[in-house]
Write a protein that holds these residues in place. Structure first.
Motif, PDB file in Angstrom:
ATOM      1  N   PHE A   1       0.847  -1.192   0.000  1.00 16.76           N
ATOM      2  CA  PHE A   1       0.000   0.000   0.000  1.00 16.76           C
ATOM      3  C   PHE A   1       0.884   1.243   0.000  1.00 16.76           C
ATOM      4  CE2 PHE A   1      -2.929  -3.186   1.056  1.00 16.76           C
ATOM      5  CZ  PHE A   1      -4.219  -2.704   1.072  1.00 16.76           C
ATOM      6  N   GLN A   2       0.674   2.079  -0.986  1.00 12.97           N
ATOM      7  CA  GLN A   2       1.399   3.352  -1.056  1.00 12.97           C
ATOM      8  C   GLN A   2       0.416   4.475  -0.751  1.00 12.97           C
ATOM      9  OE1 GLN A   2       3.077   4.213  -4.903  1.00 12.97           O
ATOM     10  NE2 GLN A   2       3.431   6.365  -4.406  1.00 12.97           N
ATOM     11  N   LEU A   3       0.679   5.219   0.331  1.00 12.37           N
ATOM     12  CA  LEU A   3      -0.197   6.328   0.689  1.00 12.37           C
ATOM     13  C   LEU A   3      -0.044   7.451  -0.322  1.00 12.37           C
ATOM     14  CD1 LEU A   3      -2.196   7.572   2.760  1.00 12.37           C
ATOM     15  CD2 LEU A   3      -0.191   8.523   3.928  1.00 12.37           C
ATOM     16  N   ILE A   4      -1.149   7.803  -0.980  1.00 16.74           N
ATOM     17  CA  ILE A   4      -1.145   8.895  -1.951  1.00 16.74           C
ATOM     18  C   ILE A   4      -1.573  10.197  -1.309  1.00 16.74           C
ATOM     19  CG2 ILE A   4      -2.269   9.774  -4.042  1.00 16.74           C
ATOM     20  CD1 ILE A   4      -2.373   6.975  -5.105  1.00 16.74           C
ATOM     21  N   GLU A   5      -2.600  10.112  -0.463  1.00 15.24           N
ATOM     22  CA  GLU A   5      -3.124  11.330   0.163  1.00 15.24           C
ATOM     23  C   GLU A   5      -3.698  11.000   1.530  1.00 15.24           C
ATOM     24  OE1 GLU A   5      -6.815  14.404  -0.593  1.00 15.24           O
ATOM     25  OE2 GLU A   5      -5.666  13.731  -2.345  1.00 15.24           O
ATOM     26  N   LYS A   6      -3.254  11.735   2.534  1.00 15.92           N
ATOM     27  CA  LYS A   6      -3.781  11.570   3.891  1.00 15.92           C
ATOM     28  C   LYS A   6      -5.030  12.418   4.060  1.00 15.92           C
ATOM     29  CE  LYS A   6      -3.498   9.877   8.056  1.00 15.92           C
ATOM     30  NZ  LYS A   6      -3.783   8.445   8.267  1.00 15.92           N
ATOM     31  N   SER A   7      -6.047  11.831   4.653  1.00 18.09           N
ATOM     32  CA  SER A   7      -7.313  12.521   4.835  1.00 18.09           C
ATOM     33  C   SER A   7      -7.185  13.697   5.806  1.00 18.09           C
ATOM     34  CB  SER A   7      -8.369  11.545   5.363  1.00 18.09           C
ATOM     35  OG  SER A   7      -9.554  12.222   5.708  1.00 18.09           O
ATOM     36  N   LYS A   8      -7.910  14.747   5.516  1.00 17.06           N
ATOM     37  CA  LYS A   8      -7.961  15.897   6.419  1.00 17.06           C
ATOM     38  C   LYS A   8      -8.986  15.681   7.537  1.00 17.06           C
ATOM     39  CE  LYS A   8      -6.669  19.117   2.738  1.00 17.06           C
ATOM     40  NZ  LYS A   8      -7.082  20.288   1.925  1.00 17.06           N
ATOM     41  N   GLU A   9      -9.822  14.655   7.381  1.00 10.97           N
ATOM     42  CA  GLU A   9     -10.880  14.426   8.360  1.00 10.97           C
ATOM     43  C   GLU A   9     -10.341  13.858   9.670  1.00 10.97           C
ATOM     44  OE1 GLU A   9     -13.411  12.034   5.943  1.00 10.97           O
ATOM     45  OE2 GLU A   9     -14.094  13.742   4.781  1.00 10.97           O
ATOM     46  N   ASP A  10      -9.262  13.101   9.597  1.00  9.21           N
ATOM     47  CA  ASP A  10      -8.528  12.642  10.780  1.00  9.21           C
ATOM     48  C   ASP A  10      -9.382  11.859  11.769  1.00  9.21           C
ATOM     49  OD1 ASP A  10      -6.092  12.365  12.082  1.00  9.21           O
ATOM     50  OD2 ASP A  10      -6.483  14.049  13.417  1.00  9.21           O
ATOM     51  N   ILE A  11     -10.304  11.055  11.259  1.00 12.90           N
ATOM     52  CA  ILE A  11     -11.070  10.143  12.118  1.00 12.90           C
ATOM     53  C   ILE A  11     -10.736   8.722  11.687  1.00 12.90           C
ATOM     54  CG2 ILE A  11     -13.359   9.330  12.802  1.00 12.90           C
ATOM     55  CD1 ILE A  11     -14.356  12.152  12.494  1.00 12.90           C
ATOM     56  N   SER A  12     -10.155   7.972  12.612  1.00 10.61           N
ATOM     57  CA  SER A  12      -9.713   6.623  12.275  1.00 10.61           C
ATOM     58  C   SER A  12     -10.899   5.682  12.118  1.00 10.61           C
ATOM     59  CB  SER A  12      -8.766   6.086  13.350  1.00 10.61           C
ATOM     60  OG  SER A  12      -9.485   5.780  14.538  1.00 10.61           O
ATOM     61  N   ILE A  13     -10.673   4.607  11.388  1.00 13.10           N
ATOM     62  CA  ILE A  13     -11.700   3.575  11.252  1.00 13.10           C
ATOM     63  C   ILE A  13     -12.011   2.972  12.622  1.00 13.10           C
ATOM     64  CG2 ILE A  13     -12.083   1.239  10.365  1.00 13.10           C
ATOM     65  CD1 ILE A  13     -12.733   3.373   8.328  1.00 13.10           C
ATOM     66  N   PHE A  14     -11.013   2.837  13.476  1.00 15.96           N
ATOM     67  CA  PHE A  14     -11.221   2.310  14.833  1.00 15.96           C
ATOM     68  C   PHE A  14     -12.182   3.211  15.607  1.00 15.96           C
ATOM     69  CE2 PHE A  14     -10.225   1.599  19.290  1.00 15.96           C
ATOM     70  CZ  PHE A  14     -10.073   0.226  19.360  1.00 15.96           C
ATOM     71  N   ASP A  15     -11.980   4.518  15.540  1.00 17.72           N
ATOM     72  CA  ASP A  15     -12.857   5.461  16.245  1.00 17.72           C
ATOM     73  C   ASP A  15     -14.259   5.485  15.628  1.00 17.72           C
ATOM     74  OD1 ASP A  15     -10.915   6.143  18.079  1.00 17.72           O
ATOM     75  OD2 ASP A  15     -10.268   7.935  16.994  1.00 17.72           O
ATOM     76  N   PHE A  16     -14.333   5.391  14.303  1.00 13.13           N
ATOM     77  CA  PHE A  16     -15.625   5.372  13.622  1.00 13.13           C
ATOM     78  C   PHE A  16     -16.427   4.151  14.065  1.00 13.13           C
ATOM     79  CE2 PHE A  16     -17.573   6.002   9.075  1.00 13.13           C
ATOM     80  CZ  PHE A  16     -18.841   6.002   9.625  1.00 13.13           C
ATOM     81  N   PHE A  17     -15.780   2.997  14.088  1.00 16.09           N
ATOM     82  CA  PHE A  17     -16.449   1.764  14.502  1.00 16.09           C
ATOM     83  C   PHE A  17     -16.920   1.866  15.953  1.00 16.09           C
ATOM     84  CE2 PHE A  17     -16.218  -2.755  15.998  1.00 16.09           C
ATOM     85  CZ  PHE A  17     -17.227  -3.261  15.199  1.00 16.09           C
ATOM     86  N   GLY A  18     -16.054   2.356  16.831  1.00 15.13           N
ATOM     87  CA  GLY A  18     -16.430   2.520  18.230  1.00 15.13           C
ATOM     88  C   GLY A  18     -17.594   3.482  18.403  1.00 15.13           C
ATOM     89  N   LEU A  19     -17.622   4.524  17.593  1.00 15.33           N
ATOM     90  CA  LEU A  19     -18.691   5.520  17.658  1.00 15.33           C
ATOM     91  C   LEU A  19     -20.057   4.899  17.391  1.00 15.33           C
ATOM     92  CD1 LEU A  19     -19.448   8.585  17.757  1.00 15.33           C
ATOM     93  CD2 LEU A  19     -19.084   8.610  15.280  1.00 15.33           C
ATOM     94  N   LEU A  20     -20.115   3.918  16.498  1.00 16.02           N
ATOM     95  CA  LEU A  20     -21.391   3.306  16.140  1.00 16.02           C
ATOM     96  C   LEU A  20     -22.027   2.552  17.308  1.00 16.02           C
ATOM     97  CD1 LEU A  20     -20.435   1.903  12.612  1.00 16.02           C
ATOM     98  CD2 LEU A  20     -21.828   3.934  13.116  1.00 16.02           C
ATOM     99  N   PHE A  21     -21.200   2.117  18.273  1.00 18.38           N
ATOM    100  CA  PHE A  21     -21.707   1.287  19.370  1.00 18.38           C
ATOM    101  C   PHE A  21     -21.538   1.910  20.760  1.00 18.38           C
ATOM    102  CE2 PHE A  21     -20.456  -1.499  15.865  1.00 18.38           C
ATOM    103  CZ  PHE A  21     -21.644  -2.181  15.655  1.00 18.38           C
ATOM    104  N   ALA A  22     -20.823   3.024  20.840  1.00 18.29           N
ATOM    105  CA  ALA A  22     -20.566   3.646  22.145  1.00 18.29           C
ATOM    106  C   ALA A  22     -21.839   4.255  22.729  1.00 18.29           C
ATOM    107  CB  ALA A  22     -19.496   4.719  22.009  1.00 18.29           C
ATOM    108  N   LYS A  23     -21.979   4.162  24.052  1.00 18.38           N
ATOM    109  CA  LYS A  23     -23.104   4.808  24.728  1.00 18.38           C
ATOM    110  C   LYS A  23     -22.953   6.325  24.721  1.00 18.38           C
ATOM    111  CE  LYS A  23     -24.218   0.929  27.794  1.00 18.38           C
ATOM    112  NZ  LYS A  23     -24.343   0.476  29.213  1.00 18.38           N
ATOM    113  N   ASP A  24     -21.744   6.778  24.998  1.00 16.66           N
ATOM    114  CA  ASP A  24     -21.458   8.217  24.977  1.00 16.66           C
ATOM    115  C   ASP A  24     -20.815   8.561  23.642  1.00 16.66           C
ATOM    116  OD1 ASP A  24     -22.353   8.572  27.642  1.00 16.66           O
ATOM    117  OD2 ASP A  24     -20.422   7.840  28.390  1.00 16.66           O
ATOM    118  N   LYS A  25     -21.555   9.265  22.799  1.00 17.84           N
ATOM    119  CA  LYS A  25     -21.100   9.554  21.442  1.00 17.84           C
ATOM    120  C   LYS A  25     -20.194  10.784  21.407  1.00 17.84           C
ATOM    121  CE  LYS A  25     -23.878   6.331  19.843  1.00 17.84           C
ATOM    122  NZ  LYS A  25     -23.363   5.023  19.374  1.00 17.84           N
ATOM    123  N   ASN A  26     -19.159  10.711  20.588  1.00 23.59           N
ATOM    124  CA  ASN A  26     -18.276  11.839  20.353  1.00 23.59           C
ATOM    125  C   ASN A  26     -18.928  12.729  19.296  1.00 23.59           C
ATOM    126  OD1 ASN A  26     -16.209  13.544  19.246  1.00 23.59           O
ATOM    127  ND2 ASN A  26     -14.673  12.207  20.169  1.00 23.59           N
TER     128      ASN A  26
END
Length: 211
Positions: free
Chosen positions: A160-185
Motif C-alpha cells: 500500500f502506497q499512501l497517496i493522500e492523507k485525509s484531512k478528516e482525521d477520524i480513524s476507522i477504529f474510532d468510527f467503529f467505536g462511535l457506532l456502538f458507544a453509549k457516549d457519542k463523540n
C-alpha cells in the motif's frame, strides 16, 4: 501494509429463522490476482447489495495481524484467509492508523478508505456462535471497506502506497467505536456528517445519534 491473501466467494445458502439465505461471506484464497471494480470485486459474489458492494463498499479489507486472536477464540473452525469475509487480507492494517478518506495505491488500483465493517447474523452463522458479534464489537478491529477510485488488478505481495492523507482525521477504529458507544463523540459525528466518504445510510444513523 502488504496483501497476504486475495479472497473471493461463490454463493452459499443456509436456513436462518425458517428462511433460505444466500451469502458471500464464505471467501477463500485465490491463486491469481483479483480485479477491483468500482462497485465490487470481479468474480466475487455479492448476495445482498442493500448492505454489501456498491461505491462505498466495493472491497473489504481485514488485518492479517488479527488472525491469531480469532484463531485462539475459535480453534475448531476450518481456518483459511478470507475467514472474516475479507477480499484482501492485509499485513499491518491498523484501524487506529488509517482514517476515513485516506487514499492508497495498491497494484494497479487506487482506493479510498470509507467505513468500518459491522458484523451481522451471517457472520455469526459462519462462526457457529451467537457470541461472536459482541466479541467483534468489543475487539474494535473491524477491518475497513474502500471505494475504488481507479480500477485494476491487485495480487499477493502488493504493498500500500499512501497517496493522500485525509484531512478528516477520524480513524476507522474510532468510527467503529462511535457506532456502538453509549457516549457519542459529537465532534466526530459532525465531521463524518460532512464527509463525502461516508454513505447516506450511515449518515442517517449519525443524525439519529446527534438528536
Amino acid at each position: 501494509m502488504k496483501i497476504i491473501s486475495t479472497n473471493i466467494a461463490k454463493p452459499k445458502t443456509f436456513t436462518w429463522q425458517g428462511k433460505e439465505v444466500t451469502t458471500g461471506i464464505y471467501k477463500t484464497p485465490t491463486d491469481v490476482p483479483i480485479y477491483l471494480d468500482k462497485e465490487d470485486v470481479k468474480g466475487d459474489i455479492v448476495a445482498d447489495r442493500r448492505v454489501h458492494g456498491g461505491e462505498f463498499k466495493a472491497c473489504y479489507l481485514f488485518s492479517f495481524n488479527q488472525y491469531p486472536y480469532w484463531r485462539h477464540l475459535y480453534p475448531n473452525l476450518d481456518w483459511t484467509y478470507g475467514m472474516l469475509g475479507e477480499n484482501l487480507t492485509v499485513e499491518d492494517l491498523d484501524e487506529k492508523s488509517i482514517c476515513v478518506g485516506d487514499i492508497f495505491k495498491i497494484g494497479e488500483a487506487i482506493v479510498q478508505i470509507t467505513i468500518p465493517r459491522e458484523p451481522c447474523f451471517k457472520f455469526a452463522h459462519k462462526f457457529k456462535s451467537d457470541d461472536v458479534i459482541q466479541q467483534f464489537i468489543e475487539r474494535g478491529h473491524s477491518g475497513t471497506y474502500v471505494r475504488v477510485l481507479q480500477e485494476g488488478e491487485v495480487k499477493v505481495g502488493d504493498t500500500f502506497q499512501l497517496i493522500e492523507k485525509s484531512k478528516e482525521d477520524i480513524s476507522i477504529f474510532d468510527f467503529f467505536g462511535l457506532l456502538f458507544a453509549k457516549d457519542k463523540n459529537m465532534s466526530h459525528i459532525n465531521v463524518l456528517l460532512q464527509s463525502e466518504n461516508v454513505p447516506e445510510r450511515h449518515k442517517k444513523r449519525l443524525r439519529f445519534f446527534s438528536r
